[in-house]
Each structure stands twice: as structure tokens, then as C-alpha cells.
Design an enzyme around this catalytic site. Structure first.
Site, PDB file in Angstrom:
ATOM      1  N   CYS A  36       0.760  -1.199   0.089  1.00  0.00           N
ATOM      2  CA  CYS A  36      -0.031   0.197   0.019  1.00  0.00           C
ATOM      3  C   CYS A  36       0.966   1.288   0.114  1.00  0.00           C
ATOM      4  CB  CYS A  36      -1.159  -0.025   1.174  1.00  0.00           C
ATOM      5  SG  CYS A  36      -2.566   0.970   0.939  1.00  0.00           S
TER       6      CYS A  36
ATOM      7  N   ILE B 175      -7.376  -0.508   1.315  1.00  0.00           N
ATOM      8  CA  ILE B 175      -7.785   0.962   2.305  1.00  0.00           C
ATOM      9  C   ILE B 175      -7.257   2.251   1.620  1.00  0.00           C
ATOM     10  CG2 ILE B 175      -7.799   1.828   4.415  1.00  0.00           C
ATOM     11  CD1 ILE B 175      -7.020  -1.039   5.625  1.00  0.00           C
TER      12      ILE B 175
ATOM     13  N   HIS C 205      -3.287  -4.690   1.725  1.00  0.00           N
ATOM     14  CA  HIS C 205      -2.705  -4.943   3.044  1.00  0.00           C
ATOM     15  C   HIS C 205      -3.223  -6.636   3.236  1.00  0.00           C
ATOM     16  CE1 HIS C 205      -2.119  -0.981   4.851  1.00  0.00           C
ATOM     17  NE2 HIS C 205      -3.062  -0.801   3.946  1.00  0.00           N
TER      18      HIS C 205
ATOM     19  N   GLU D 193      -1.494  -8.207   5.668  1.00  0.00           N
ATOM     20  CA  GLU D 193      -1.239  -8.443   6.792  1.00  0.00           C
ATOM     21  C   GLU D 193      -2.421  -8.101   7.751  1.00  0.00           C
ATOM     22  OE1 GLU D 193      -0.399  -5.941   5.231  1.00  0.00           O
ATOM     23  OE2 GLU D 193      -0.874  -4.082   6.329  1.00  0.00           O
TER      24      GLU D 193
HETATM   25  N1  GLN Z   1      -3.521   6.397   0.707  1.00  0.00           N
HETATM   26  C1  GLN Z   1      -2.299   6.235   1.381  1.00  0.00           C
HETATM   27  C2  GLN Z   1      -1.151   7.070   0.793  1.00  0.00           C
HETATM   28  O1  GLN Z   1      -1.210   7.590  -0.409  1.00  0.00           O
HETATM   29  C3  GLN Z   1      -1.931   4.589   1.293  1.00  0.00           C
HETATM   30  C4  GLN Z   1      -2.977   3.932   2.119  1.00  0.00           C
HETATM   31  C5  GLN Z   1      -2.533   2.693   2.737  1.00  0.00           C
HETATM   32  O2  GLN Z   1      -1.358   2.381   2.978  1.00  0.00           O
HETATM   33  N2  GLN Z   1      -3.603   2.009   3.362  1.00  0.00           N
HETATM   34  O3  GLN Z   1      -0.099   6.826   1.305  1.00  0.00           O
END
Ligand code: GLN
Length: 193
Positions: free
Chosen positions: A75, A130, A166, A168
Site C-alpha cells: 500500500c 484501504i 494489506h 497483513e
Molecule cells: N492512501 C495512502 C497513501 O497514499 C495509502 C493507504 C494505505 O497504506 N492503506 O499513502
């Protein structure tokens, strides 16, 4: 095998649990000096701009740019590994020849979980998204591993693995095992030189 987890911000403890569940030794990395003790590094999810600020403050940006360690970004972590980020003049660590676009799957309330097919693997992986980025462009040497709704969400190059989601936050060890196999490969390559 020692796997470091960059412990500046984000989902650190969860990765620790996954690494140990795969039979590795997890090491929380808060100081640049400890990078020399590990065989591979996980860059966790969180907020990429916040992690970058802390990386600059503690000397990680330069140290990681020049490091040969295999890296696994989840992410926010894949945003840090990308060569380019849509809307930004420069990337962060430039480890993966990809362009990422942030927040491609809606807001926090639009978070979702899916079962993913992973190219080359029998087992499917569970993935939680997310405010996840997606990989808008993947370079020639980058292998695409998974897609969701036609959007690339998992890639690898020779030593680096990047995913939009994610694992994890689930019990699915597929991607952690995948990364640890990459690290093992890298160790044996180094020994044969
Ligand atoms: N939206 C976050 C970013 O741009 C990443 C979101 C996440 O790691 N769950 O850094």
C-alpha cells in the site's frame, strides 16, 4: 532469515506477526544502522507522505536509495518504491519501474476485501484495500502478478515486490511467503558470486 520492517509509521506489528508466522525472524527497523543486520525489508502501509517525512528525518531516504536489499512495499509502501507517482514531480525510492496513482479505490469507507489470483501461484491471496493506490504503468522488466477490475495491484521486478493492499490484515501468508522466497533467492545469488 531476518526480515526488517520499517517501523516509522503504519501497520508494523501486523507485518511482524506475518513474518514470524512464515518462520522468519522479524526485526523492527527504526535506525539506519540496523539495515545491515537484515536480508530483506518490508515497507508497510500507512500514509506515504508521513512515512517519507520520517524517512528523510532519520536518514532512510538516502540509505534505502543506495541499498541493495530486496524490498516489499504494501500500500503506502508500494508508493514509496515506485519510480513515479501521478501528480508528483519525483518518486521516493525509485526501486520499481512503475507509475502509481494514489487513492484509486475510493475513500476509507470504501475499503474492501477480495480474494486475488496471483500469476504463477495455485493458492489465492486475501487482500484488504484501504485508500489503496493502483499501478497505472508497469515497465518492461516488471512482472504483473495480480489485477482487480482491470487495475494492476501486485508487481515484482527482480528483487522487489510491490502490492496495493494489506495482506497483513488477513491471515493469508501468500505474499509474505512469496517475498521470503525472493529473499532466499537473493541470498543464494549473493553466495554464488
Ligand atoms: N492512501 C495512502 C497513501 O497514499 C495509502 C493507504 C494505505 O497504506 N492503506 O499513502
Amino acid at each position: 532469515m531476518k526480515i526488517g520492517i520499517l517501523a516509522l509509521q503504519g501497520a508494523v506489528r501486523e507485518h511482524h506477526r506475518m513474518v514470524e508466522a512464515c518462520g522468519g525472524e522479524a526485526v523492527l527497523i527504526r535506525k539506519v544502522e540496523t539495515l545491515s543486520e537484515i536480508d530483506g525489508l518490508i515497507l508497510p502501509g500507512g500514509e506515504s507522505t508521513a512515512i517519507r517525512r520520517l524517512m528523510d528525518r532519520y536518514g532512510f531516504t538516502e540509505a534505502l536509495r543506495s541499498s541493495g536489499l530486496p524490498m516489499f512495499g504494501t500500500c503506502a509502501g508500494v508508493i514509496l518504491l515506485a519510480k513515479e507517482v501521478v501528480g508528483q514531480e519525483t518518486g521516493h525510492l525509485n526501486k520499481l519501474d512503475i507509475t502509481v496513482e494514489r487513492n484509486s479505490f475510493g475513500r476509507q469507507v470504501d475499503s474492501f476485501e477480495v480474494e486475488l489470483e496471483v500469476r504463477g501461484l495455485e493458492e489465492r491471496a486475501l487482500a484488504v484495500f484501504i485508500r489503496a493506490p493502483h499501478i497505472a504503468v508497469a515497465g518492461n522488466d516488471v512482472q504483473v502478478l495480480s489485477e482487480v477490475d482491470g487495475k494492476i495491484v501486485a508487481v515484482r521486478s527482480d528483487r522487489h515486490l510491490g502490492i496495493s493492499f494489506h495482506p497483513e490484515l488477513t491471515d493469508s501468508l501468500v505474499f509474505h511467503k512469496y517475498f521470503m522466497d525472493m529473499v532466499k533467492e537473493n541470498i543464494s545469488k549473493k553466495m554464488s558470486v
